[in-house]
Motif scaffolding. Sequence first.
Motif, mmCIF file in Angstrom:
data_model
loop_
_atom_site.group_PDB
_atom_site.id
_atom_site.type_symbol
_atom_site.label_atom_id
_atom_site.label_comp_id
_atom_site.label_asym_id
_atom_site.label_seq_id
_atom_site.Cartn_x
_atom_site.Cartn_y
_atom_site.Cartn_z
ATOM 1 N N UNK A 9 0.791 -1.256 0.038
ATOM 2 C CA UNK A 9 -0.075 0.100 0.084
ATOM 3 C C UNK A 9 0.816 1.351 -0.070
ATOM 4 N N UNK A 10 2.211 1.240 0.545
ATOM 5 C CA UNK A 10 3.022 2.382 0.656
ATOM 6 C C UNK A 10 3.891 2.437 -0.570
ATOM 7 N N UNK A 11 4.222 1.384 -1.042
ATOM 8 C CA UNK A 11 5.150 1.446 -2.269
ATOM 9 C C UNK A 11 4.570 0.874 -3.231
ATOM 10 N N UNK A 12 4.822 1.456 -4.732
ATOM 11 C CA UNK A 12 4.060 1.004 -5.612
ATOM 12 C C UNK A 12 5.136 0.370 -6.758
ATOM 13 N N UNK A 13 6.553 0.348 -6.322
ATOM 14 C CA UNK A 13 7.603 -0.298 -7.293
ATOM 15 C C UNK A 13 8.757 -1.077 -6.179
ATOM 16 N N UNK A 14 9.118 -1.989 -7.194
ATOM 17 C CA UNK A 14 10.273 -2.761 -6.446
ATOM 18 C C UNK A 14 11.364 -2.838 -7.469
ATOM 19 N N UNK A 15 12.732 -2.712 -7.055
ATOM 20 C CA UNK A 15 13.764 -2.673 -7.855
ATOM 21 C C UNK A 15 15.000 -3.421 -7.024
ATOM 22 N N UNK A 16 16.011 -3.639 -7.983
ATOM 23 C CA UNK A 16 17.193 -4.449 -7.558
ATOM 24 C C UNK A 16 17.929 -3.325 -6.875
ATOM 25 N N UNK A 17 18.596 -3.938 -5.769
ATOM 26 C CA UNK A 17 19.191 -2.909 -4.866
ATOM 27 C C UNK A 17 20.947 -3.049 -5.325
ATOM 28 N N UNK A 18 21.375 -2.017 -5.443
ATOM 29 C CA UNK A 18 22.805 -1.650 -5.675
ATOM 30 C C UNK A 18 23.475 -0.812 -4.509
ATOM 31 N N UNK A 19 24.690 -1.730 -4.440
ATOM 32 C CA UNK A 19 25.571 -1.062 -3.225
ATOM 33 C C UNK A 19 26.984 -0.651 -3.643
#
Length: 772
Positions: free
Chosen positions: A372-382
């Motif tokens: 409900x809070x976030x609409x997109x998911x992504x690959x995390x980079x560090x």
Amino acid sequence: MIDICHQFFNINDIKANVGKYELIKINSKEKALEIEGNEIKKMNSEEGNRYLGIYFRYDNKRKIYKDKISSIIDSACNIFNWKKLNEKQIIAVWNIVIIPRIEYQLAAIVLTKNECTKLMTRLNMIIKKRARLARSTPNFVIYDKDIYDVKHIYDLQLEMLCKNLLYQANGNEKLKKLFNIVMSQEQKRIWTSRCPGDLNLVYKIRNNWNIEAIKLLNSENIYICNHEVINSSNKHHIIEGGDKDIIEIIDEKNIMKSALSRKNKKVLFIKDVIEIDGVNMKKWKHMCIELGVSTKGKIPLWFKELELKLIDNTNENTRKIKKEYMGKFERSNININYFDENEKQEKNTIISWNEEGEFPVFAEDKKGSKSKKYKRIGIHYTYKEGTVDWNNSPFLVICEGCEKNISKKKDKKCMIYIENKNSRIIKTRKEGETIKPYETINNLIQKNKCVKAVNEDERKNEEINRKIDQIDSLIKAEDDFITLMKNSLTENETGEKVKRYYLMIDLKKIKSSINVNGKRAFWYNIIWILKEDNANKEEEILMSASYEICNENEFKILIRSIIIGLILINGNSEIILGINENIKKLIKEFIFNTSNRKKIDNDYYIELLYIEDFMIKNEIIIVDETNEEETVVIKDIRKRMEQILKKDLKEKKMRYKIEIIENALLINEYNLIWRKNIITGGFRKWRKKVSMAIWKNEILNSNKLNDLFIRNFMKEFDWRTTLEFISNRTTFTKRQCSSIDTKERSYRIKNLLKDLPTYEVLCKREVEVLEN
């Protein structure tokens, strides 16, 4: 147009000789032009097509005008050589006949100082020969007004340009539009934010009379704009958006060379090449990506020059700039590409935002979210281990797993929620197994902070707007509220009667003294009495002031005092001026004069233009003192004014020292500024005085007259008597032309210059008779 013209000829029984028609063709695809079956043959002539004595060419070639001026001078010099004329007669013909012809041609060309000097060479030799002077005689003898008074082409040109350029810039509306177009084009050609009117750059100009004229005046410290010295209201001459222009830093010889490159890269100010923190300079590719331009090609020389001049220490691995160029920039001016969760992201982009610890997080947009809070998911980079450098772009690798990971599958890519509100998009490039954003770590953190701050401001504004809407809805609901407000307000009466005022101004010179700058200053006491018609004596406005001026000019003080008096008067009024009749006449003549050219010649042009503009805008008129009652009132005010001035204004409570700022009078878009002083009118007359002073300076700095400089400094030299003696005005009149006059004057000039044939002089001339 031609058909309409010939219809008119036929109706009025006029015959036109088509064979004499001339045509200048510019960028036309038609091979020829036929009128009534006759082809126009005189088209794009090599010499130019003549119109009112000036030859115009399709390519506007400069040489044609210069050759025409040369031919005028050569033909005149040929006549001077052939005719047995005295030097006075030659000078009279030159100044009265030849100079106006040259001035007419100068409307189409601007000559350099060297060109003018070269054109004058032949005439100089003829005059020296007829005046019985040696060839080595300095030219200031010929050009000085108090000796021979020959008009120099360069002096003439400066006088003409001072007036004509201002007339084009401020006078006729059509000329004014064309002038502004030319100025704007030149600004874009140089690619600068500064006004071309106050630039003094050395670069070549082709076929642009206005810019050539401005540059020539600039070389003499004459400007038509000076935004640094004068707090001008004409801000539209300058492109706003930054404090310091790049052309102020790079070498002058590289300004025009780099103009096209800087224009293509959209770089105008120093802030365009400095990071958001105002401390570090951007790298070339980082800057190009941020400005949205191509990164292809080599790094240009102008950018390398900026790096050398801006960066504090180029030997160290840092891009920190020098202290004088440091400074924070406004958030609204920062180039930021905000992340929108509803738009699909391009390739080679990454999303970044700052987490609570103010350290950036990176993610590559991958898929939608059911949260409900976030609409997109992504690959995390560090960050790649051991590669963190605050002054360079970070090396980013895919995270193998951390506390942010929301993926349920183990040994897979780390997936995280993408922050929508405070995130932005950054372009990246691949380097092996890593990716690199086109920004340094320091710049990433600062820009992410700005995104968060901007969003916070917007949230607060939305809350304020919501509250305002609530108040509006409450007011609209109460119908009686508006009615109550209307009834409580009293409406102003319309159709107010024209008011009549008596304005009396007088001044008294009290003393003269040496001011801080070492110049003699004159002090004046000024008094204003402003009385409305039918008002009591107690209701009149009485104001006094003391005013300091370096030039003893009562007219100027009185005119400026009128301006102060007008400011105190209501609009739509009549004024009965109790002031010097000559000034009253001067104002009326100026207002009713329809010729802008004649107005410019007035010595008080700026002041009178301000008065005219103020009176038109406020509907104020000056009336004559025709009524007997008005005359009595003025006489009564005049008596009291004289009494006050006799007391030297010491008993008056309202005592002010008024410093009238010349800048306040500037209503013109462009003004003539010389050595940071505004020339207020009479431009040709002013320039003639400057030219006279220049030739006097040549006399003082001549090697032949070294002793004169000291005598002048010690105030032992009587200029007036000496120059009258040298120019032979003690014996002969100015109009006298005889061989005796010529011999007498040449002898006195040679005597002054120590040019008489003494042994020392003859040895210098290498006379063969003298061995030593």
